[in-house]
Write a protein that holds these residues in place. Structure first.
Motif, PDB file in Angstrom:
ATOM      1  N   TYR A 157    -103.265 -35.140 -36.573  1.00 31.69           N
ATOM      2  CA  TYR A 157    -103.533 -34.717 -37.951  1.00 31.69           C
ATOM      3  C   TYR A 157    -104.190 -33.335 -37.989  1.00 31.69           C
ATOM      4  O   TYR A 157    -103.764 -32.447 -38.746  1.00 31.69           O
ATOM      5  N   ILE A 158    -105.202 -33.143 -37.148  1.00 39.47           N
ATOM      6  CA  ILE A 158    -105.904 -31.853 -37.089  1.00 39.47           C
ATOM      7  C   ILE A 158    -104.928 -30.741 -36.688  1.00 39.47           C
ATOM      8  O   ILE A 158    -104.917 -29.657 -37.277  1.00 39.47           O
ATOM      9  N   GLU A 159    -104.085 -31.041 -35.710  1.00 40.02           N
ATOM     10  CA  GLU A 159    -103.048 -30.112 -35.240  1.00 40.02           C
ATOM     11  C   GLU A 159    -102.065 -29.750 -36.362  1.00 40.02           C
ATOM     12  O   GLU A 159    -101.709 -28.579 -36.542  1.00 40.02           O
ATOM     13  N   PHE A 160    -101.659 -30.758 -37.119  1.00 34.65           N
ATOM     14  CA  PHE A 160    -100.713 -30.507 -38.222  1.00 34.65           C
ATOM     15  C   PHE A 160    -101.333 -29.581 -39.266  1.00 34.65           C
ATOM     16  O   PHE A 160    -100.708 -28.632 -39.726  1.00 34.65           O
ATOM     17  N   LYS A 161    -102.578 -29.854 -39.617  1.00 35.13           N
ATOM     18  CA  LYS A 161    -103.294 -29.040 -40.612  1.00 35.13           C
ATOM     19  C   LYS A 161    -103.439 -27.596 -40.156  1.00 35.13           C
ATOM     20  O   LYS A 161    -103.306 -26.666 -40.946  1.00 35.13           O
ATOM     21  N   ARG A 162    -103.707 -27.424 -38.859  1.00 34.71           N
ATOM     22  CA  ARG A 162    -103.874 -26.090 -38.300  1.00 34.71           C
ATOM     23  C   ARG A 162    -102.549 -25.334 -38.330  1.00 34.71           C
ATOM     24  O   ARG A 162    -102.507 -24.158 -38.676  1.00 34.71           O
ATOM     25  N   LYS A 163    -101.473 -26.051 -38.017  1.00 36.20           N
ATOM     26  CA  LYS A 163    -100.171 -25.410 -37.854  1.00 36.20           C
ATOM     27  C   LYS A 163     -99.462 -25.179 -39.186  1.00 36.20           C
ATOM     28  O   LYS A 163     -98.757 -24.187 -39.346  1.00 36.20           O
ATOM     29  N   TYR A 164     -99.614 -26.091 -40.119  1.00 35.96           N
ATOM     30  CA  TYR A 164     -98.929 -25.985 -41.407  1.00 35.96           C
ATOM     31  C   TYR A 164     -99.907 -26.120 -42.568  1.00 35.96           C
ATOM     32  O   TYR A 164     -99.792 -27.042 -43.386  1.00 35.96           O
ATOM     33  N   PRO A 165    -100.883 -25.207 -42.675  1.00 40.75           N
ATOM     34  CA  PRO A 165    -101.937 -25.358 -43.688  1.00 40.75           C
ATOM     35  C   PRO A 165    -101.391 -25.414 -45.118  1.00 40.75           C
ATOM     36  O   PRO A 165    -101.952 -26.134 -45.946  1.00 40.75           O
ATOM     37  N   LYS A 166    -100.296 -24.687 -45.388  1.00 40.16           N
ATOM     38  CA  LYS A 166     -99.765 -24.688 -46.756  1.00 40.16           C
ATOM     39  C   LYS A 166     -99.028 -25.988 -47.067  1.00 40.16           C
ATOM     40  O   LYS A 166     -99.127 -26.515 -48.169  1.00 40.16           O
TER      41      LYS A 166
END
Lengths: 197, 197
Positions: A157-166
């Motif tokens: 989840y943290i990785e996803f947020k970092r990679k695709y913040p928009k």
DNA sequence: GAAAAAAAATGAACTAGTTTAAGACTTTTA
DNA sequence: TAAAAGTCTTAAACTAGTTCATTTTTTTTC
């Protein structure tokens, strides 16, 4: 959006890897089909044979399958400047197991299988374009399939947020859970935990 | 194995997607480097920049990373007629996070980054070869990354056995666990359960 | 802008997979 | 061919993530 603008987007995307002459640009565009999908409607459903590969010029779609229990497994969120479709079905002409549903009103440019084959005959440079496109996709899928297996759900989840913040802000928690590979309930717990940190 | 035979293998592999003239075959082969690795030795280690992409003509290797806890995560077992390497590092020239270790005495044909770039200039047809190769790999990685997230460990094991029946007998249970994404102890339980069924 | 539908939060009981530890078996090495 | 090293098995205690059920909040629809 007017089509001038959406053609400009796809030409820019292609232009990252190959240079086209004006004539080639016109030829390429003549092989594309304009498609609009309204929010909550399907671009494609399981059982269909994928007729097109799509480039998204506007909007947001989710690509997913249903497992035997009917639980959704989301394989990607497709937004502007991304390519999507079911490449396995597109290439083999066998029925797809995927659904592609618009989360927002969306606009796409599709290339049919016949035109995809024609493209390589007419403008062989496109072999190079797709070689590089697939190579880059492959690199990120390899990374994702390793991460999927070695990280905890919270780390993913943290990785996803970092990679695709928009993108995070355009999709529901439930869909994000379907992508991360966990239940919506556990997603909710993770988010409230991460926000508290 | 004599080199005639190993060149024949790689030319057959390439020949599945493109046709080469005799001259092109000779040119291609002149760009390859012959490599042998002894069992238990490394073809490549984390921290290295991947200098080559490899085609395996004989043997079996494992490609893996170590996570922060030092636990191995195996991303593939490479056997005869497969391509391997770290494409991300090969393309970006950044240090790799992967180890590639021979499980059996192995023989490979490598193409260096300089020759890979040269290949496309000299024989543009290779854009097509790699376009198709990467497209097929992408299809199977997409499938794998979805399966990884939606199947139980037991289902993933059964799937692996069905898909790679020969490879199962060439690798240890421990390595298979590292590939499936579980502990060797749990792998042992699954295997004894599946065999009892 | 009210009613209906869908999404999010919370909690308690459960299960798939991990951890640790110890002994048996197999392979490698000198 | 004996010793060492690595692999496999089993079992008990544990943890990450699921399931089911209920309530609150947000979004959609008419």
């Amino acid at each position: 959006m007017n089509f001038e603008t959406s053609y400009q987007l796809i030409l820019d995307n292609v232009g990252r890897f190959i240079d086209l002459t004006e004539l080639e640009k016109q030829k390429y565009i003549s092989l594309l089909t304009e498609v609009k999908v309204k929010r909550k409607t399907f671009l494609m459903q399981a059982g269909d044979i994928a007729q097109y590969e799509y480039f998204i010029t506007k909007g947001c779609l989710k690509v997913y399958t249903l497992d035997e229990d009917g639980a959704p497994h989301i394989s990607m969120f497709a937004v502007e400047d991304y390519w999507t479709g079911d490449m396995a079905s597109f290439m083999t002409k066998e029925p797809s197991r995927y659904f592609i549903k618009a989360k927002e009103d969306s606009e796409l440019l599709g290339i049919s299988r016949a035109n995809y084959d024609l493209l390589f005959q007419e403008i062989p440079k496109f072999e190079r374009f797709y070689r590089i496109l697939y190579q880059k996709s492959l690199i990120s899928y390899i990374r994702r399939s390793n991460h999927g297996i070695s990280l905890t759900a919270e780390e993913r989840y943290i990785e996803f947020k970092r990679k695709y913040p928009k993108t995070v802000n355009r999709i529901t928690q439930k869909d994000l859970a379907g992508y991360i590979g966990i239940t919506p309930e556990f997603m909710s717990k993770i988010i409230s935990k991460v926000n508290r940190m």
